[in-house]
Design an enzyme around this catalytic site. Structure first.
Site, short mmCIF file in Angstrom:
data_model
loop_
_atom_site.label_atom_id
_atom_site.label_comp_id
_atom_site.label_asym_id
_atom_site.label_seq_id
_atom_site.Cartn_x
_atom_site.Cartn_y
_atom_site.Cartn_z
N ARG A 181 123.77 110.07 26.80
CA ARG A 181 122.27 109.22 26.31
C ARG A 181 121.74 110.47 25.47
NH1 ARG A 181 118.85 105.27 29.75
NH2 ARG A 181 118.02 106.96 30.98
N ASN A 239 112.16 94.59 20.97
CA ASN A 239 113.63 93.87 21.33
C ASN A 239 113.41 92.56 21.52
OD1 ASN A 239 116.25 94.03 22.47
ND2 ASN A 239 115.38 93.81 24.68
N HIS A 266 115.31 89.28 23.50
CA HIS A 266 115.89 88.93 24.77
C HIS A 266 116.17 87.27 24.78
CE1 HIS A 266 117.45 90.04 28.69
NE2 HIS A 266 116.88 88.81 29.27
C1 GRF Z 1 121.24 88.11 21.21
O1 GRF Z 1 121.27 87.13 22.04
C2 GRF Z 1 119.82 89.17 21.51
O2 GRF Z 1 118.93 88.27 22.20
C3 GRF Z 1 120.51 89.79 22.81
O3 GRF Z 1 122.05 90.27 22.40
C4 GRF Z 1 122.32 89.19 21.39
C5 GRF Z 1 122.49 89.79 20.30
O4 GRF Z 1 123.18 88.71 19.24
N1 GRF Z 1 119.90 91.17 23.03
P1 GRF Z 1 123.55 89.33 17.72
O5 GRF Z 1 124.44 90.58 17.66
O6 GRF Z 1 122.34 89.67 16.91
O7 GRF Z 1 124.09 88.31 16.90
#
Ligand code: GRF
Length: 192
Positions: free
Chosen positions: A68, A110, A112
């Protein structure tokens, strides 16, 4: 690098498919966009998302995640060099340390795939279906040192049908994600 006409210099961090990156790039190319994507970083050398950055001539780089600290130190240098003032995590599968968050000292967003605070972490669609939830959705939130727990900027829900599978729910939610990430950025930055 110079800041372009008041737009926020933005870095997008990815690990894979990059469909959210694709929609953010699309938005950033619109006339009234509030961001310029100056950097795309992936911790996965074969992330499909890197192709979208290449196609749009956006500076992109793979940083090997040996540990990290080395990853984050390299990233911090690149962010500084590109004058980044906003980070958007888009399917980035590593957790950023509180040291990194403090050092960057600017907003990190982010997206989610659940109605936070429900289902932090992985396998959100499976958990929502198993629990027979009536709704699921997507959330854009500020990144803090607690996983998927920062202030919610925007959230949108979808109905879970009896016929839904993990795959069909993922597809529905992804569609929403592509809309709300941009909306959340506008909501956040329009008041700046
Ligand atoms: C998405 O569902 C996002 O919410 C999650 O990971 C996935 C990424 O999809 N954190 P992508 O790579 O943007 O197609």
């Amino acid at each position: 690098m110079e800041k372009l006409s008041g737009k926020k210099n933005t870095a997008v961090l990815i690990s894979g498919r990059g469909s959210n990156l694709k929609s953010l790039i699309k938005y950033s190319k619109t006339k009234k966009a509030l961001i310029t994507i100056v950097l795309v970083v992936s911790d996965n050398t074969i992330a499909k998302g890197l192709n979208y950055a290449n196609k749009s001539n956006i500076n992109n780089i793979f940083i090997k995640y040996s540990n990290r600290k080395s990853f984050e130190d390299r990233l911090l240098k690149l962010l500084k060099r590109s004058n980044v003032d906003l980070i958007c995590l888009a399917g980035f599968m590593k957790i950023l340390s509180s040291r990194f968050i403090k050092k960057f000292n600017r907003t990190i967003l982010n997206i989610h795939p659940s109605l936070l605070p429900k289902y932090k972490g992985l396998n959100t669609h499976d958990r929502a279906i198993q629990n027979k939830d009536k709704y699921s959705g997507a959330t854009v939130h500020i990144v803090t040192d607690k996983l998927d727990s920062g202030k919610i900027i925007l959230q949108k829900k979808v109905k879970i049908l009896k016929s839904d599978t993990v795959k069909s729910l993922e597809k529905k939610i992804l569609k929403i994600e592509h809309k709300i990430y941009t909306k959340a950025i506008i909501k956040l930055l329009a008041s700046d």
